[in-house]
Write a protein that holds these residues in place. Structure first.
Motif, PDB file in Angstrom:
ATOM      1  N   SER A  94      21.596 -48.888  37.289  1.00 47.76           N
ATOM      2  CA  SER A  94      21.589 -50.237  36.526  1.00 47.76           C
ATOM      3  C   SER A  94      20.388 -51.131  36.329  1.00 47.76           C
ATOM      4  CB  SER A  94      22.914 -50.750  36.740  1.00 47.76           C
ATOM      5  OG  SER A  94      22.918 -51.126  38.262  1.00 47.76           O
ATOM      6  N   GLU A  95      19.804 -50.976  37.669  1.00 51.38           N
ATOM      7  CA  GLU A  95      18.535 -52.003  37.913  1.00 51.38           C
ATOM      8  C   GLU A  95      17.481 -51.246  36.965  1.00 51.38           C
ATOM      9  OE1 GLU A  95      18.349 -51.433  42.032  1.00 51.38           O
ATOM     10  OE2 GLU A  95      20.363 -52.487  42.317  1.00 51.38           O
ATOM     11  N   ARG A  96      17.363 -50.175  36.727  1.00 52.38           N
ATOM     12  CA  ARG A  96      16.321 -49.752  35.719  1.00 52.38           C
ATOM     13  C   ARG A  96      16.750 -49.941  34.289  1.00 52.38           C
ATOM     14  NH1 ARG A  96      12.021 -47.777  37.422  1.00 52.38           N
ATOM     15  NH2 ARG A  96      11.462 -47.349  35.128  1.00 52.38           N
ATOM     16  N   TYR A 164      29.334 -43.251  39.627  1.00 52.88           N
ATOM     17  CA  TYR A 164      30.097 -44.573  38.830  1.00 52.88           C
ATOM     18  C   TYR A 164      29.601 -45.935  39.830  1.00 52.88           C
ATOM     19  CZ  TYR A 164      33.240 -48.088  37.779  1.00 52.88           C
ATOM     20  OH  TYR A 164      33.767 -49.125  37.427  1.00 52.88           O
ATOM     21  N   GLU A 165      29.099 -46.768  39.521  1.00 51.43           N
ATOM     22  CA  GLU A 165      28.336 -47.754  40.058  1.00 51.43           C
ATOM     23  C   GLU A 165      28.923 -49.119  39.236  1.00 51.43           C
ATOM     24  OE1 GLU A 165      25.320 -46.698  43.028  1.00 51.43           O
ATOM     25  OE2 GLU A 165      24.099 -47.426  41.255  1.00 51.43           O
ATOM     26  N   PRO A 166      29.933 -49.593  39.579  1.00 49.12           N
ATOM     27  CA  PRO A 166      30.244 -51.000  38.947  1.00 49.12           C
ATOM     28  C   PRO A 166      29.101 -51.988  39.268  1.00 49.12           C
ATOM     29  CG  PRO A 166      32.103 -50.380  40.402  1.00 49.12           C
ATOM     30  CD  PRO A 166      30.853 -49.463  40.632  1.00 49.12           C
ATOM     31  N   ALA A 169      29.681 -54.722  41.829  1.00 49.11           N
ATOM     32  CA  ALA A 169      29.704 -54.357  43.139  1.00 49.11           C
ATOM     33  C   ALA A 169      28.445 -53.769  43.844  1.00 49.11           C
ATOM     34  CB  ALA A 169      30.838 -52.945  43.318  1.00 49.11           C
ATOM     35  N   ILE A 170      27.341 -53.809  43.268  1.00 47.43           N
ATOM     36  CA  ILE A 170      26.254 -53.229  43.895  1.00 47.43           C
ATOM     37  C   ILE A 170      25.469 -54.431  44.679  1.00 47.43           C
ATOM     38  CG2 ILE A 170      23.656 -52.607  43.265  1.00 47.43           C
ATOM     39  CD1 ILE A 170      24.919 -50.821  40.698  1.00 47.43           C
ATOM     40  N   GLY A 171      25.242 -54.173  45.781  1.00 45.24           N
ATOM     41  CA  GLY A 171      24.643 -55.022  46.780  1.00 45.24           C
ATOM     42  C   GLY A 171      25.352 -56.669  46.870  1.00 45.24           C
ATOM     43  N   GLY A 201      29.284 -45.867  43.672  1.00 39.86           N
ATOM     44  CA  GLY A 201      28.394 -46.768  44.387  1.00 39.86           C
ATOM     45  C   GLY A 201      28.784 -47.865  44.161  1.00 39.86           C
ATOM     46  N   GLY A 202      28.373 -48.673  45.155  1.00 47.56           N
ATOM     47  CA  GLY A 202      28.457 -50.303  45.064  1.00 47.56           C
ATOM     48  C   GLY A 202      29.177 -50.620  46.254  1.00 47.56           C
ATOM     49  N   SER A 203      28.265 -51.159  47.539  1.00 48.92           N
ATOM     50  CA  SER A 203      28.725 -51.761  48.525  1.00 48.92           C
ATOM     51  C   SER A 203      29.446 -50.608  49.355  1.00 48.92           C
ATOM     52  CB  SER A 203      29.490 -53.054  48.331  1.00 48.92           C
ATOM     53  OG  SER A 203      28.425 -54.129  47.933  1.00 48.92           O
ATOM     54  N   ALA A 204      29.083 -49.535  49.127  1.00 46.99           N
ATOM     55  CA  ALA A 204      29.766 -48.486  50.173  1.00 46.99           C
ATOM     56  C   ALA A 204      29.275 -48.657  51.517  1.00 46.99           C
ATOM     57  CB  ALA A 204      29.586 -47.169  49.438  1.00 46.99           C
ATOM     58  N   ASN A 205      30.065 -48.555  52.507  1.00 47.44           N
ATOM     59  CA  ASN A 205      29.804 -48.933  54.019  1.00 47.44           C
ATOM     60  C   ASN A 205      30.574 -48.065  54.660  1.00 47.44           C
ATOM     61  OD1 ASN A 205      32.151 -50.373  54.401  1.00 47.44           O
ATOM     62  ND2 ASN A 205      31.103 -52.276  53.421  1.00 47.44           N
ATOM     63  N   ALA A 221      29.175 -40.522  47.655  1.00 51.47           N
ATOM     64  CA  ALA A 221      28.817 -42.005  47.503  1.00 51.47           C
ATOM     65  C   ALA A 221      27.249 -42.149  47.420  1.00 51.47           C
ATOM     66  CB  ALA A 221      29.276 -42.822  48.834  1.00 51.47           C
ATOM     67  N   LEU A 222      26.885 -43.098  46.432  1.00 56.96           N
ATOM     68  CA  LEU A 222      25.419 -43.350  46.258  1.00 56.96           C
ATOM     69  C   LEU A 222      25.214 -44.917  47.132  1.00 56.96           C
ATOM     70  CD1 LEU A 222      22.617 -42.879  45.181  1.00 56.96           C
ATOM     71  CD2 LEU A 222      23.447 -43.891  43.110  1.00 56.96           C
ATOM     72  N   ILE A 223      24.575 -44.646  48.184  1.00 58.01           N
ATOM     73  CA  ILE A 223      24.544 -45.741  49.092  1.00 58.01           C
ATOM     74  C   ILE A 223      23.203 -46.482  48.929  1.00 58.01           C
ATOM     75  CG2 ILE A 223      25.076 -46.378  51.512  1.00 58.01           C
ATOM     76  CD1 ILE A 223      26.152 -43.266  51.555  1.00 58.01           C
ATOM     77  N   GLY A 224      23.161 -47.810  48.691  1.00 54.78           N
ATOM     78  CA  GLY A 224      21.982 -48.491  48.842  1.00 54.78           C
ATOM     79  C   GLY A 224      21.818 -49.291  50.248  1.00 54.78           C
ATOM     80  N   GLY A 225      22.326 -50.586  50.533  1.00 54.97           N
ATOM     81  CA  GLY A 225      22.161 -51.107  51.707  1.00 54.97           C
ATOM     82  C   GLY A 225      22.408 -50.472  52.942  1.00 54.97           C
ATOM     83  N   ALA A 226      23.538 -49.936  52.918  1.00 59.38           N
ATOM     84  CA  ALA A 226      24.123 -49.270  54.157  1.00 59.38           C
ATOM     85  C   ALA A 226      23.209 -48.058  54.609  1.00 59.38           C
ATOM     86  CB  ALA A 226      25.274 -48.884  54.019  1.00 59.38           C
TER      87      ALA A 226
END
Ligand code: PGA
Length: 248
Positions: A94-96, A164-166, A169-171, A201-205, A221-226
């Motif tokens: 979604s950022e792209r 699926y990344e709402p 919910a991302i970051g 994906g979306g704030s998964a931790n 999961a597609l995991i960003g910050g964590a």
């Protein structure tokens, strides 16, 4: 069987030091039930290859060009990524879509390039907060999925991973309700294949991953910050290992 997959999306974060730390943390153990992939910024991919080439840990890029080669300054082709033995490439995050103006058409072309070069595309889809409020989640997600799925052969579709990344919910620390996410995954599954791995994906931790993976249609999961914290990422892998692969 759909093997659980955890993918670290570092976005424009991290460093060579973090890569070494992640390597140390991940290789301290062996994993059998869960597929793991690291997607650092392009610039760190050669070092990622050096570190992880003989390991069970896969790796990939966060984007790829929709063009084969030529005068496209700053872009990186799927063939170049395959020269670095990348396994995966995240496409249509979604950022792209938001910051780089990527359309469904461009995203479908990128998926095609990736598949042609032997890479597994991780296609990202998801609605924003307004679309959710307006009850448009289903329509938005399905149209994003279909615009790619309809352009692929069955053989290609068998390789595709969908995340699926709402967007809301991302970051944000505000993960989706796992039951709600599962419903969206179920729709995505109907529009793809029974075997398609569909990640959340979306704030998964480490606190919520178990509940997500316990849902029948959530395969990873597609995991960003964590995933920028080696100890947290390893913790998430350990939790996933305990739940393991889904048999359908
Ligand atoms: P997040 O990012 O885990 O930091 O919310 C996920 C993603 O954007 O892929």
């Amino acid at each position: 069987m759909r093997k659980t997959l955890l993918v670290a999306n570092w976005k424009m974060n991290g460093s060579l030091d973090l890569l070494s730390q992640m390597h140390e943390a991940l290789l301290a153990k062996s994993y059998s039930g869960v597929g793991i992939a690291i997607c650092p910024p392009f610039i760190f991919l050669p070092q990622t290859q050096n570190l992880f080439k003989d390991s069970q840990i896969a790796y990939g890029a966060q984007d790829v060009s929709d063009q084969d080669n030529g005068a496209y300054t700053g872009q990186i082709s799927a063939k170049m990524l395959s020269q670095l033995a990348c396994d995966y490439v995240i496409i249509g995050h979604s950022e792209r879509r938001q910051y780089c103006g990527e359309t469904d058409k461009i995203i479908a072309a990128k998926c095609q390039r990736a598949l042609d070069a032997g890479l597994v595309p991780i296609l990202c889809v998801g609605e924003n907060a307004t679309q959710k409020q307006n009850g448009e989640t289903e329509a938005i997600v399905l149209s994003q999925v279909r615009s790619v799925v309809d352009s692929l052969t069955t053989e290609q579709l068998e390789k595709l991973v969908i995340a699926y990344e709402p967007i809301w919910a991302i970051g944000t620390g505000l993960a989706a309700n796992p039951l709600d996410a599962n419903k969206v995954h179920e729709l995505i599954r109907k529009a793809s294949l029974q075997t398609t791995r569909i990640l959340y994906g979306g704030s998964a931790n480490a606190e919520n991953i178990r509940e997500f993976l316990m849902q029948p249609n959530i395969d990873g999961a597609l995991i960003g910050g964590a995933a920028l914290k080696p100890e947290v990422f390893v913790q998430m892998i350990n939790i996933s290992e305990a739940l393991c692969t889904k048999v359908y």
